[in-house]
Design a protein around this motif. Structure first.
Motif, PDB file in Angstrom:
ATOM      1  N   GLY A 264      -0.512  16.417  -7.623  1.00 49.97           N
ATOM      2  CA  GLY A 264      -1.199  15.416  -8.422  1.00 49.97           C
ATOM      3  C   GLY A 264      -1.696  15.882  -9.774  1.00 49.97           C
ATOM      4  N   LEU A 265      -2.303  17.060  -9.844  1.00 51.71           N
ATOM      5  CA  LEU A 265      -2.830  17.538 -11.121  1.00 51.71           C
ATOM      6  C   LEU A 265      -1.696  17.789 -12.114  1.00 51.71           C
ATOM      7  CD1 LEU A 265      -5.680  20.009 -10.088  1.00 51.71           C
ATOM      8  CD2 LEU A 265      -5.893  17.713 -11.054  1.00 51.71           C
ATOM      9  N   ARG A 266      -0.612  18.318 -11.618  1.00 53.51           N
ATOM     10  CA  ARG A 266       0.521  18.644 -12.493  1.00 53.51           C
ATOM     11  C   ARG A 266       1.178  17.383 -13.044  1.00 53.51           C
ATOM     12  NH1 ARG A 266       5.430  22.802 -11.006  1.00 53.51           N
ATOM     13  NH2 ARG A 266       6.771  22.348 -12.804  1.00 53.51           N
ATOM     14  N   HIS A 267       1.217  16.326 -12.240  1.00 54.92           N
ATOM     15  CA  HIS A 267       1.985  15.140 -12.636  1.00 54.92           C
ATOM     16  C   HIS A 267       1.114  13.940 -13.007  1.00 54.92           C
ATOM     17  CE1 HIS A 267       5.503  17.329 -11.590  1.00 54.92           C
ATOM     18  NE2 HIS A 267       5.188  17.403 -10.324  1.00 54.92           N
ATOM     19  N   GLY A 268      -0.174  14.160 -13.140  1.00 56.82           N
ATOM     20  CA  GLY A 268      -1.034  13.089 -13.636  1.00 56.82           C
ATOM     21  C   GLY A 268      -1.342  11.998 -12.625  1.00 56.82           C
ATOM     22  N   ALA A 269      -1.414  12.343 -11.351  1.00 56.86           N
ATOM     23  CA  ALA A 269      -1.799  11.350 -10.345  1.00 56.86           C
ATOM     24  C   ALA A 269      -3.235  10.901 -10.600  1.00 56.86           C
ATOM     25  CB  ALA A 269      -1.682  11.945  -8.943  1.00 56.86           C
ATOM     26  N   ARG A 270      -3.477   9.626 -10.341  1.00 56.10           N
ATOM     27  CA  ARG A 270      -4.815   9.070 -10.580  1.00 56.10           C
ATOM     28  C   ARG A 270      -5.269   8.290  -9.361  1.00 56.10           C
ATOM     29  NH1 ARG A 270      -3.291   6.422 -16.457  1.00 56.10           N
ATOM     30  NH2 ARG A 270      -1.916   8.119 -17.100  1.00 56.10           N
ATOM     31  N   SER A 271      -6.554   8.060  -9.288  1.00 55.53           N
ATOM     32  CA  SER A 271      -7.107   7.323  -8.151  1.00 55.53           C
ATOM     33  C   SER A 271      -6.560   5.895  -8.127  1.00 55.53           C
ATOM     34  CB  SER A 271      -8.631   7.279  -8.233  1.00 55.53           C
ATOM     35  OG  SER A 271      -9.145   6.424  -7.230  1.00 55.53           O
ATOM     36  N   LEU A 272      -6.160   5.470  -6.953  1.00 52.82           N
ATOM     37  CA  LEU A 272      -5.619   4.117  -6.775  1.00 52.82           C
ATOM     38  C   LEU A 272      -6.533   3.266  -5.916  1.00 52.82           C
ATOM     39  CD1 LEU A 272      -1.943   5.217  -6.020  1.00 52.82           C
ATOM     40  CD2 LEU A 272      -2.843   4.406  -8.209  1.00 52.82           C
ATOM     41  N   ARG A 273      -7.759   3.717  -5.753  1.00 48.50           N
ATOM     42  CA  ARG A 273      -8.667   3.071  -4.809  1.00 48.50           C
ATOM     43  C   ARG A 273      -8.851   1.587  -5.094  1.00 48.50           C
ATOM     44  NH1 ARG A 273     -14.073   6.248  -3.688  1.00 48.50           N
ATOM     45  NH2 ARG A 273     -12.429   7.677  -2.987  1.00 48.50           N
ATOM     46  N   ARG A 274      -8.893   1.222  -6.364  1.00 47.44           N
ATOM     47  CA  ARG A 274      -9.161  -0.185  -6.671  1.00 47.44           C
ATOM     48  C   ARG A 274      -8.007  -1.106  -6.294  1.00 47.44           C
ATOM     49  NH1 ARG A 274      -8.336   2.211 -11.634  1.00 47.44           N
ATOM     50  NH2 ARG A 274      -6.946   1.242 -13.177  1.00 47.44           N
ATOM     51  N   PHE A 275      -6.834  -0.503  -5.996  1.00 47.70           N
ATOM     52  CA  PHE A 275      -5.692  -1.325  -5.608  1.00 47.70           C
ATOM     53  C   PHE A 275      -5.515  -1.425  -4.094  1.00 47.70           C
ATOM     54  CE2 PHE A 275      -4.499   0.593  -9.762  1.00 47.70           C
ATOM     55  CZ  PHE A 275      -4.533  -0.580 -10.514  1.00 47.70           C
ATOM     56  N   PHE A 276      -6.256  -0.589  -3.353  1.00 51.52           N
ATOM     57  CA  PHE A 276      -6.131  -0.634  -1.900  1.00 51.52           C
ATOM     58  C   PHE A 276      -6.659  -1.968  -1.382  1.00 51.52           C
ATOM     59  CE2 PHE A 276      -6.613   4.272  -1.625  1.00 51.52           C
ATOM     60  CZ  PHE A 276      -5.302   4.412  -2.046  1.00 51.52           C
ATOM     61  N   GLY A 277      -5.926  -2.569  -0.459  1.00 54.12           N
ATOM     62  CA  GLY A 277      -6.352  -3.825   0.123  1.00 54.12           C
ATOM     63  C   GLY A 277      -6.018  -5.039  -0.707  1.00 54.12           C
ATOM     64  N   HIS A 278      -5.402  -4.844  -1.863  1.00 55.68           N
ATOM     65  CA  HIS A 278      -5.031  -5.981  -2.701  1.00 55.68           C
ATOM     66  C   HIS A 278      -3.939  -6.777  -1.990  1.00 55.68           C
ATOM     67  CE1 HIS A 278      -3.582  -8.359  -6.065  1.00 55.68           C
ATOM     68  NE2 HIS A 278      -4.584  -7.920  -6.823  1.00 55.68           N
ATOM     69  N   PRO A 279      -4.058  -8.104  -1.930  1.00 61.30           N
ATOM     70  CA  PRO A 279      -3.086  -8.892  -1.145  1.00 61.30           C
ATOM     71  C   PRO A 279      -1.662  -8.864  -1.693  1.00 61.30           C
ATOM     72  CG  PRO A 279      -4.548 -10.328  -2.404  1.00 61.30           C
ATOM     73  CD  PRO A 279      -5.121  -8.950  -2.508  1.00 61.30           C
ATOM     74  N   ARG A 280      -1.492  -8.500  -2.960  1.00 60.64           N
ATOM     75  CA  ARG A 280      -0.149  -8.494  -3.546  1.00 60.64           C
ATOM     76  C   ARG A 280       0.361  -7.090  -3.852  1.00 60.64           C
ATOM     77  NH1 ARG A 280      -2.751 -12.608  -5.796  1.00 60.64           N
ATOM     78  NH2 ARG A 280      -3.221 -11.472  -7.721  1.00 60.64           N
ATOM     79  N   LEU A 281      -0.379  -6.072  -3.429  1.00 62.36           N
ATOM     80  CA  LEU A 281       0.034  -4.693  -3.679  1.00 62.36           C
ATOM     81  C   LEU A 281       0.048  -3.884  -2.383  1.00 62.36           C
ATOM     82  CD1 LEU A 281      -0.669  -5.549  -6.646  1.00 62.36           C
ATOM     83  CD2 LEU A 281      -1.465  -3.202  -6.987  1.00 62.36           C
ATOM     84  N   HIS A 282       1.131  -3.180  -2.166  1.00 61.18           N
ATOM     85  CA  HIS A 282       1.229  -2.224  -1.063  1.00 61.18           C
ATOM     86  C   HIS A 282       1.415  -0.854  -1.682  1.00 61.18           C
ATOM     87  CE1 HIS A 282       2.238  -0.672   2.943  1.00 61.18           C
ATOM     88  NE2 HIS A 282       3.176   0.038   2.327  1.00 61.18           N
ATOM     89  N   VAL A 283       0.488   0.057  -1.441  1.00 62.44           N
ATOM     90  CA  VAL A 283       0.467   1.366  -2.095  1.00 62.44           C
ATOM     91  C   VAL A 283       0.783   2.457  -1.079  1.00 62.44           C
ATOM     92  CG1 VAL A 283      -0.965   3.040  -3.317  1.00 62.44           C
ATOM     93  CG2 VAL A 283      -1.204   0.598  -3.828  1.00 62.44           C
ATOM     94  N   ASP A 284       1.752   3.291  -1.400  1.00 65.63           N
ATOM     95  CA  ASP A 284       2.141   4.398  -0.518  1.00 65.63           C
ATOM     96  C   ASP A 284       2.532   5.574  -1.391  1.00 65.63           C
ATOM     97  OD1 ASP A 284       3.269   6.217   1.228  1.00 65.63           O
ATOM     98  OD2 ASP A 284       4.354   4.711   2.384  1.00 65.63           O
ATOM     99  N   THR A 285       1.749   6.636  -1.354  1.00 60.35           N
ATOM    100  CA  THR A 285       2.005   7.783  -2.228  1.00 60.35           C
ATOM    101  C   THR A 285       2.708   8.930  -1.519  1.00 60.35           C
ATOM    102  OG1 THR A 285      -0.204   8.680  -1.769  1.00 60.35           O
ATOM    103  CG2 THR A 285       0.036   7.246  -3.707  1.00 60.35           C
ATOM    104  N   GLY A 286       3.250   8.690  -0.315  1.00 58.47           N
ATOM    105  CA  GLY A 286       3.986   9.795   0.280  1.00 58.47           C
ATOM    106  C   GLY A 286       4.254   9.758   1.766  1.00 58.47           C
ATOM    107  N   SER A 287       4.154   8.632   2.423  1.00 60.71           N
ATOM    108  CA  SER A 287       4.467   8.581   3.847  1.00 60.71           C
ATOM    109  C   SER A 287       5.974   8.632   4.064  1.00 60.71           C
ATOM    110  CB  SER A 287       3.903   7.306   4.477  1.00 60.71           C
ATOM    111  OG  SER A 287       4.743   6.191   4.212  1.00 60.71           O
ATOM    112  N   THR A 288       6.387   8.696   5.323  1.00 61.67           N
ATOM    113  CA  THR A 288       7.812   8.707   5.653  1.00 61.67           C
ATOM    114  C   THR A 288       8.527   7.490   5.079  1.00 61.67           C
ATOM    115  OG1 THR A 288       7.380   9.939   7.691  1.00 61.67           O
ATOM    116  CG2 THR A 288       9.461   8.752   7.562  1.00 61.67           C
TER     117      THR A 288
END
Length: 398
Positions: A264-288
Motif C-alpha cells: 500500500g505505501l509503495r503504490h499509494g493505497a488509501r483508506s476506502l472506509r467511506r465506501f464500505f457498505g455503499h449500496p452501489r459499490l462493492h470493494v475488494d482489495t485482495g480476496s480470492t
C-alpha cells in the motif's frame, strides 16, 4: 463440481525404456504474498502427475493463502500424485519481512534464501514469475532447469524483458506472446511452446458466480493496476470511486490488482472506509474473488488501464473503457487498449459509459475477437494437458 477433462491418448506417457527418467524431480514453486499466480501453474502440476505418474512432482508454497488455493484446485484432479511442501522461513524473519510488506516484498528474497537447500533436491523448477530466476544465483543451484508458465497474458513490457532469455522452456498462452518473445528477444522457438491458458480450465469448473447488488443496474468493474508509472490509480482512482458513489445509474465493483493494497505505501493505497457498505459499490482489495475471475465474470463493463485481467474479461465480449494515465509506452505494450475507448480525463467518463455498448458493437467487438484469438490459443485439448505434454516432451529431449 466437475473434473478437468482428461485425454487417455496422451496420459501416462512414461513406459519402461522411455528416456524420461523415473527419478526426475519437478517442483512447482509459488513464491508470493498473494495467491494470484497459482491458477497459472498448479493445474499443470496436477495434470503432469496424472500423465507421467513416474515423475516426482511437488508443489512448494510460500504461504498459507497459496496452500489453500492449491488445494482448492487439487480437488479438480482426483487421483493426482502431487506432494506438497511449505517453504521454510524462521518466524522472526517472517515477522520482519511482513512488516516491510507495504513498501517491499522482502519475503520473496527471504524465502528463496532459506529454501535454497530444499531446491537442491530437484532437477526442474516450474515458476509463474521471472523473479525466481534468482534461484540460479546460489552456487549450489546454478545448474537448475527453470520452466516459466506466465501468470497472465498482458502486453506490458515487463513480460518481455531480457530475463526471459534465461528460462529453459516457456509456456505461452497464445501466439501473441510467443511471437514477441521470439521476435523481440530472439528466444529460439524450440524453447517456446504455445499451450493455452490453464487458468481457464480450472475457473470454468469453479462455482464463482455471485450476486453483488440488489438491483439489475449495469455493473462496472474498476480494475486498476499497481504499477506507479502506468496505473490510473494515483491520478484518478479516488475520483472514480467518488463518481460512482454519487450517481445511481451503475453499480461498481472496485477490485484492483492484489498488489496495489498488499504494498500500500509503495503504490499509494488509501483508506476506502467511506465506501464500505455503499449500496452501489462493492470493494475488494485482495480476496480470492479478485483473481479467480469472479468479478470479470460478474461485470458488464470493464474500466481499467494496463492490467492483463482485461483479456480474461473479454473472453466473453463486453465493453471496455481505458483510463490513460499518461505513461509513455511503446504501442506494443498497450495493444489491449484497442479493445475499448481510451479516455484521458474523468470528465469523459459519463459519456464513455453511456456509449459503451453501442461503440462496443460498432467498433470494438471485432477487435476483441482478433486479439483474443492471438492471446489465448484455445483448442479441444485443455491447456493443462497441452502444457503438461510440452514439459514431458522437453524433458525427453533434454
Amino acid at each position: 463440481m466437475g473434473t478437468v477433462r482428461y485425454h487417455s491418448d496422451i496420459a501416462a506417457t512414461y513406459q519402461p525404456g522411455n528416456p524420461l527418467r523415473s527419478t526426475t524431480r519437478i517442483a512447482f514453486f509459488f513464491n508470493h504474498v498473494a495467491a494470484h499466480q497459482v491458477y497459472h501453474g498448479a493445474p499443470l502440476a496436477f495434470q503432469l502427475s496424472l500423465m507421467a505418474p513416474h515423475l516426482r512432482v511437488v508443489i512448494i508454497s510460500a504461504s498459507l493463502a497459496i496452500e489453500e488455493t492449491v488445494h482448492r484446485i487439487a480437488r479438480l484432479y482426483p487421483g493426482h500424485r502431487v506432494s506438497f511442501a511449505r517453504a521454510h522461513v524462521p518466524w522472526l524473519v517472517r515477522v520482519v519481512t511482513s512488516a516491510m510488506r507495504p513498501v517491499k516484498l522482502a519475503e520473496k528474497d527471504a524465502i528463496r534464501w532459506f529454501s535454497r537447500r530444499l531446491f537442491r533436491k530437484f532437477d526442474v523448477v516450474v515458476v509463474p514469475e521471472a523473479n525466481s530466476l534468482k534461484l540460479r544465483g546460489f552456487p549450489e543451484l546454478s545448474n537448475l532447469k527453470l520452466v516459466y508458465t506466465h501468470h497472465g497474458a498482458g502486453d506490458r513490457s515487463i513480460g518481455f524483458d531480457e530475463r526471459h532469455k534465461e528460462f529453459d522452456l516457456i509456456l505461452c498462452p497464445g501466439s501473441k506472446i510467443r511471437d514477441r518473445l521470439a521476435g523481440e528477444l530472439g528466444i529460439p522457438v524450440n524453447r517456446l511452446a504455445v499451450t493455452g491458458y490453464p487458468k481457464f480450465d480450472v475457473v470454468d469448473q469453479l462455482d464463482v458466480g455471485q450476486q453483488f447488488f440488489k438491483d439489475d443496474k449495469p455493473v462496472v468493474l474498476y480494475n486498476p493496476h499497481f504499477s506507479n508509472r502506468e496505473s490510473s490509480w494515483r491520478q484518478f482512482g479516488m475520483q472514480v470511486l467518488e463518481f460512482f458513489a454519487d450517481q445511481d445509474e451503475y453499480n461498481l465493483i472496485f477490485a484492483p490488482h492484489v498488489l496495489l493494497y498488499a504494498r500500500g505505501l509503495r503504490h499509494g493505497a488509501r483508506s476506502l472506509r467511506r465506501f464500505f457498505g455503499h449500496p452501489r459499490l462493492h470493494v475488494d482489495t485482495g480476496s480470492t474473488a479478485s483473481f479467480d475471475m469472479t468479478y470479470t465474470r460478474a461485470a458488464d463493463i470493464y474500466l481499467g488501464d494496463v492490467s492483463s485481467q482485461v483479456y480474461e474479461f473479454v473472453r466473453c465480449e463486453r465493453p471496455c473503457i481505458f483510463i490513460d494515465a499518461g505513461a509513455s509506452e511503446d504501442p506494443a505494450n498497450r495493444v489491449h487498449q484497442r479493445m475499448g475507448e481510451v479516455i484521458g480525463s474523468l470528465q469523459d467518463l459519463p459519456e464513455a459509459l453511456a456509449s459503451a455498448a453501442d461503440k462496443h458493437q460498432r467498433i470494438y467487438c471485432s477487435v476483441q475477437r482478433e486479439l483474443l484469438r492471438s492471446t489465448f490459443d484455445e483448442a479441444d485439448v485443455p491447456a493443462t494437458e497441452r502444457g503438461a505434454r510440452a514439459i514431458i516432451e522437453w524433458l525427453e529431449d533434454a
